[in-house]
Design a protein around this motif. Sequence first.
Motif, PDB file in Angstrom:
ATOM      1  N   GLY A 179       6.239 -51.536  -3.172  1.00  0.00           N
ATOM      2  CA  GLY A 179       6.977 -51.506  -1.916  1.00  0.00           C
ATOM      3  C   GLY A 179       7.516 -50.124  -1.615  1.00  0.00           C
ATOM      4  O   GLY A 179       6.857 -49.117  -1.855  1.00  0.00           O
ATOM      5  N   ALA A 180       8.729 -50.081  -1.106  1.00  0.00           N
ATOM      6  CA  ALA A 180       9.328 -48.852  -0.606  1.00  0.00           C
ATOM      7  C   ALA A 180       9.976 -48.030  -1.724  1.00  0.00           C
ATOM      8  O   ALA A 180      11.189 -47.840  -1.782  1.00  0.00           O
ATOM      9  N   ASN A 207      17.135 -50.824 -12.346  1.00  0.00           N
ATOM     10  CA  ASN A 207      17.354 -49.462 -11.859  1.00  0.00           C
ATOM     11  C   ASN A 207      16.530 -48.452 -12.669  1.00  0.00           C
ATOM     12  O   ASN A 207      16.023 -47.480 -12.112  1.00  0.00           O
ATOM     13  N   ASP A 208      16.383 -48.674 -13.970  1.00  0.00           N
ATOM     14  CA  ASP A 208      15.562 -47.784 -14.795  1.00  0.00           C
ATOM     15  C   ASP A 208      14.127 -47.731 -14.279  1.00  0.00           C
ATOM     16  O   ASP A 208      13.511 -46.669 -14.218  1.00  0.00           O
ATOM     17  N   TYR A 209      13.613 -48.893 -13.883  1.00  0.00           N
ATOM     18  CA  TYR A 209      12.232 -48.954 -13.403  1.00  0.00           C
ATOM     19  C   TYR A 209      12.087 -48.338 -12.012  1.00  0.00           C
ATOM     20  O   TYR A 209      11.090 -47.695 -11.715  1.00  0.00           O
ATOM     21  N   ILE A 210      13.105 -48.499 -11.179  1.00  0.00           N
ATOM     22  CA  ILE A 210      13.087 -47.855  -9.849  1.00  0.00           C
ATOM     23  C   ILE A 210      13.077 -46.337 -10.030  1.00  0.00           C
ATOM     24  O   ILE A 210      12.332 -45.624  -9.367  1.00  0.00           O
ATOM     25  N   THR A 231      12.944 -45.319   3.510  1.00  0.00           N
ATOM     26  CA  THR A 231      12.874 -46.521   4.343  1.00  0.00           C
ATOM     27  C   THR A 231      13.142 -47.799   3.562  1.00  0.00           C
ATOM     28  O   THR A 231      12.956 -48.893   4.085  1.00  0.00           O
ATOM     29  N   ALA A 232      13.566 -47.684   2.312  1.00  0.00           N
ATOM     30  CA  ALA A 232      13.761 -48.865   1.461  1.00  0.00           C
ATOM     31  C   ALA A 232      14.959 -49.693   1.907  1.00  0.00           C
ATOM     32  O   ALA A 232      16.002 -49.158   2.265  1.00  0.00           O
ATOM     33  N   GLN A 245      10.545 -52.676   2.951  1.00  0.00           N
ATOM     34  CA  GLN A 245      10.997 -51.627   3.857  1.00  0.00           C
ATOM     35  C   GLN A 245      12.084 -52.186   4.762  1.00  0.00           C
ATOM     36  O   GLN A 245      12.090 -53.364   5.090  1.00  0.00           O
ATOM     37  N   GLU A 246      12.949 -51.298   5.168  1.00  0.00           N
ATOM     38  CA  GLU A 246      14.033 -51.663   6.060  1.00  0.00           C
ATOM     39  C   GLU A 246      13.449 -52.094   7.406  1.00  0.00           C
ATOM     40  O   GLU A 246      12.530 -51.459   7.918  1.00  0.00           O
TER      41      GLU A 246
END
Length: 103
Positions: A6-7, A23-26, A35-36, A71-72
């Motif tokens: 995704g975003a 969060n570690d993976y992001i 745009t997330a 996406q937002e």
Amino acid sequence: FVSVTGAVNHQGNVEYVSGGTWNDYIVKAGGFSPTADESAMRVVNPNTESYIDPRGNDYKIVPGDMIIVPQEQHTFWKDLSTFTAITAQILTIFAGIYLLRKG
């Protein structure tokens, strides 16, 4: 692996780290894109096929999980706000040029 889609800036499979948080993976996927829609992020567990908000509980990421960042969604008011801000900046530039030439 954990799939991050995704975003995000670099979507794909990220090597599983025992005890790693969503969060570690992001972060490993390059972070959220501009745009997330961070509030709508979900984790899908392939075994249970359930969508989980990892921020709302103590969910532990397991190998095979998929982190989805949508996406937002644009709204009329957000788009109008952006348009108004850009228009105001352009008018300010033109007003400055006019005053410099007249002065």
